[in-house]
Design a protein around this motif. Sequence first.
Motif, mmCIF file in Angstrom:
data_model
loop_
_atom_site.group_PDB
_atom_site.id
_atom_site.type_symbol
_atom_site.label_atom_id
_atom_site.label_comp_id
_atom_site.label_asym_id
_atom_site.label_seq_id
_atom_site.Cartn_x
_atom_site.Cartn_y
_atom_site.Cartn_z
ATOM 1 N N LEU A 1 0.882 -1.237 -0.017
ATOM 2 C CA LEU A 1 -0.146 0.180 0.086
ATOM 3 C C LEU A 1 0.951 1.131 -0.005
ATOM 4 O O LEU A 1 1.850 1.238 0.884
ATOM 5 C CB LEU A 1 -0.833 0.051 1.004
ATOM 6 C CG LEU A 1 -2.316 -0.935 1.106
ATOM 7 C CD1 LEU A 1 -2.892 -0.615 2.336
ATOM 8 C CD2 LEU A 1 -2.979 -0.604 0.148
ATOM 9 N N PRO A 2 0.557 2.285 -0.853
ATOM 10 C CA PRO A 2 1.295 3.516 -0.799
ATOM 11 C C PRO A 2 0.907 4.424 0.495
ATOM 12 O O PRO A 2 0.176 3.918 1.317
ATOM 13 C CB PRO A 2 0.544 4.242 -2.156
ATOM 14 C CG PRO A 2 -0.553 3.574 -2.485
ATOM 15 C CD PRO A 2 -0.639 2.197 -2.031
ATOM 16 N N GLU A 3 1.942 5.183 0.866
ATOM 17 C CA GLU A 3 1.722 5.915 2.053
ATOM 18 C C GLU A 3 0.391 6.863 2.345
ATOM 19 O O GLU A 3 -0.008 7.021 3.412
ATOM 20 C CB GLU A 3 2.715 6.860 2.057
ATOM 21 C CG GLU A 3 4.135 6.433 2.548
ATOM 22 C CD GLU A 3 4.044 5.835 3.832
ATOM 23 O OE1 GLU A 3 3.778 6.502 4.787
ATOM 24 O OE2 GLU A 3 4.518 4.716 4.029
ATOM 25 N N HIS A 4 -0.543 7.046 1.070
ATOM 26 C CA HIS A 4 -1.576 7.901 1.263
ATOM 27 C C HIS A 4 -2.923 6.941 1.623
ATOM 28 O O HIS A 4 -3.626 7.457 1.350
ATOM 29 C CB HIS A 4 -1.903 8.881 0.114
ATOM 30 C CG HIS A 4 -1.763 8.207 -1.197
ATOM 31 N ND1 HIS A 4 -1.025 7.436 -1.984
ATOM 32 C CD2 HIS A 4 -3.175 8.000 -1.960
ATOM 33 C CE1 HIS A 4 -1.553 6.883 -3.023
ATOM 34 N NE2 HIS A 4 -2.799 7.119 -3.291
ATOM 35 N N VAL A 5 -2.626 5.725 1.423
ATOM 36 C CA VAL A 5 -3.806 4.868 1.691
ATOM 37 C C VAL A 5 -3.878 4.156 3.129
ATOM 38 O O VAL A 5 -2.763 3.563 3.240
ATOM 39 C CB VAL A 5 -3.903 3.720 0.465
ATOM 40 C CG1 VAL A 5 -4.972 2.659 0.844
ATOM 41 C CG2 VAL A 5 -3.759 4.773 -0.754
ATOM 42 N N ILE A 6 -5.005 4.016 3.575
ATOM 43 C CA ILE A 6 -5.012 3.056 4.879
ATOM 44 C C ILE A 6 -5.908 1.995 4.717
ATOM 45 O O ILE A 6 -6.916 1.973 3.841
ATOM 46 C CB ILE A 6 -5.545 4.130 5.870
ATOM 47 C CG1 ILE A 6 -4.666 5.032 6.327
ATOM 48 C CG2 ILE A 6 -5.906 3.169 7.147
ATOM 49 C CD1 ILE A 6 -5.084 5.937 7.454
ATOM 50 N N LEU A 7 -5.461 0.844 5.246
ATOM 51 C CA LEU A 7 -6.192 -0.430 5.083
ATOM 52 C C LEU A 7 -7.337 -0.477 6.194
ATOM 53 O O LEU A 7 -6.781 -0.464 7.638
ATOM 54 C CB LEU A 7 -5.451 -1.784 5.047
ATOM 55 C CG LEU A 7 -6.170 -3.039 5.458
ATOM 56 C CD1 LEU A 7 -7.059 -3.177 4.228
ATOM 57 C CD2 LEU A 7 -5.361 -4.217 5.301
ATOM 58 N N VAL A 8 -8.531 -0.403 6.179
ATOM 59 C CA VAL A 8 -9.483 -0.656 7.204
ATOM 60 C C VAL A 8 -9.869 -2.116 7.153
ATOM 61 O O VAL A 8 -10.401 -2.728 6.305
ATOM 62 C CB VAL A 8 -10.694 0.266 6.969
ATOM 63 C CG1 VAL A 8 -11.654 0.059 8.286
ATOM 64 C CG2 VAL A 8 -10.289 1.668 6.753
ATOM 65 N N TYR A 9 -9.458 -2.912 8.486
ATOM 66 C CA TYR A 9 -9.713 -4.244 8.254
ATOM 67 C C TYR A 9 -10.905 -4.607 9.551
ATOM 68 O O TYR A 9 -10.628 -4.490 10.758
ATOM 69 C CB TYR A 9 -8.385 -4.718 8.805
ATOM 70 C CG TYR A 9 -8.191 -6.386 8.624
ATOM 71 C CD1 TYR A 9 -7.934 -6.978 7.502
ATOM 72 C CD2 TYR A 9 -7.927 -7.036 9.889
ATOM 73 C CE1 TYR A 9 -7.730 -8.370 7.300
ATOM 74 C CE2 TYR A 9 -8.112 -8.451 9.793
ATOM 75 C CZ TYR A 9 -7.675 -9.084 8.713
ATOM 76 O OH TYR A 9 -7.532 -10.398 8.396
ATOM 77 N N ASP A 10 -11.852 -5.048 8.956
ATOM 78 C CA ASP A 10 -13.082 -5.163 9.716
ATOM 79 C C ASP A 10 -12.894 -6.667 10.236
ATOM 80 O O ASP A 10 -13.130 -7.474 9.542
ATOM 81 C CB ASP A 10 -14.366 -4.871 9.106
ATOM 82 C CG ASP A 10 -15.570 -5.010 9.949
ATOM 83 O OD1 ASP A 10 -15.610 -5.623 10.943
ATOM 84 O OD2 ASP A 10 -16.600 -4.275 9.543
ATOM 85 N N GLU A 11 -12.770 -6.764 11.757
ATOM 86 C CA GLU A 11 -12.649 -8.208 12.036
ATOM 87 C C GLU A 11 -13.652 -8.537 13.288
ATOM 88 O O GLU A 11 -13.155 -9.330 14.406
ATOM 89 C CB GLU A 11 -11.041 -8.400 12.678
ATOM 90 C CG GLU A 11 -10.662 -7.414 13.898
ATOM 91 C CD GLU A 11 -9.159 -7.387 14.169
ATOM 92 O OE1 GLU A 11 -8.498 -7.498 13.217
ATOM 93 O OE2 GLU A 11 -9.049 -7.259 15.487
#
Length: 365
Positions: free
Chosen positions: A183-193
């Motif tokens: 992932l590039p620096e300007h993107v966040i992974l939202v991980y729904d667990e």
Amino acid sequence: LISPFKPCLQTASSGYQGGKSRHKIVTDRPIYKLSSNENMLGASPRALAAIQQHLQDLHEYPDATDHRLRQALADFYPTLTPDHFITDNSGVGLIQLLVNAFLGEGLECIYSGPTFVPYHSFPPKLGARAVHVPLAEDDFAVNVSVILAAITDQTRLVWLCSPNNPTGTHIPKVKVDKLVDALPEHVILVYDEVYYQFATAQNYTTGLPYVEAGKRVIAINSFSKAYGLAGLRVGYAYTTPEIAHYVSQLRRPFHVHTLATEAAIAALQDQAHIERTVKMVNEGKAYLYTKLDQLGVEYWKSQANFILIRPGMPSTQFESRLHQEGIMTRPADGFGAPACVRVTVGTREANEAFIGGLQKVLLTN
């Protein structure tokens, strides 16, 4: 952190509708609600005791901040601190909060469906574009390479759900590793667990190792599922302290009420209740798999506390006919799984009632 993101503080109506309430079903039979993935064992006894203890405090405002709840979460996750956590009114509330924090006019997010509707129904209300990278049709696998190829300069969030709602499938750790690392620096992974307590696959992972490593990951959790506190609407996320501080500035004060706070803190300390819940679900899935195989009903094995089935008739017709048998299920068309139905795994009594109703529906189809 703040400069690349243009927070929009307007309220977005969702387009997402939750499952039916029990009182909407008209029948003279006992009703088994297998439509909303709730814990049929109920809430933790410790949580119920905490609620009872604090009923006399309802004339006072709750804590102005969520520090006590975040400290309890840090005690539960010993490698994290209170500064790693964000709390809000439910997991859905957290999703809305993240949309407000990171998306806006002209920005983009990526999701992979069939999956939870708010990931793609909330962002357009703020002028953002939700880009769909479909799951594989046969086994609902995530295609990390296509997700990475879909990222643009306007992308801010990638939504992943594991175990996934409504499919019950999970994302192997090697795929999550690949995505997080690329992932590039300007993107966040939202991980729904939110269903992580039910996952048994050896290659399953939560978001914890990534947050511990300082990666740009936000892991969403809820007290509505395994903890049995759906009626109190309390959820939490953990991420880097930098991201948590930024997002938390967008919340209103008194955002988690007194009884929700006390019940959640108490529930975190009742691991025995979680173990009883997981045992009930694992035994229930084994029973339901056997019966579904015998009946020839197509389904997907699940890492969550529900099973996705394809009953061989329109999902709304199936739902209506099961209502006549006192069974509530959830059509999955709106999630992106046409002609499929999601069934919560309940107590043995509820599971047997579902199989009995299913047999009647199939015989008269």
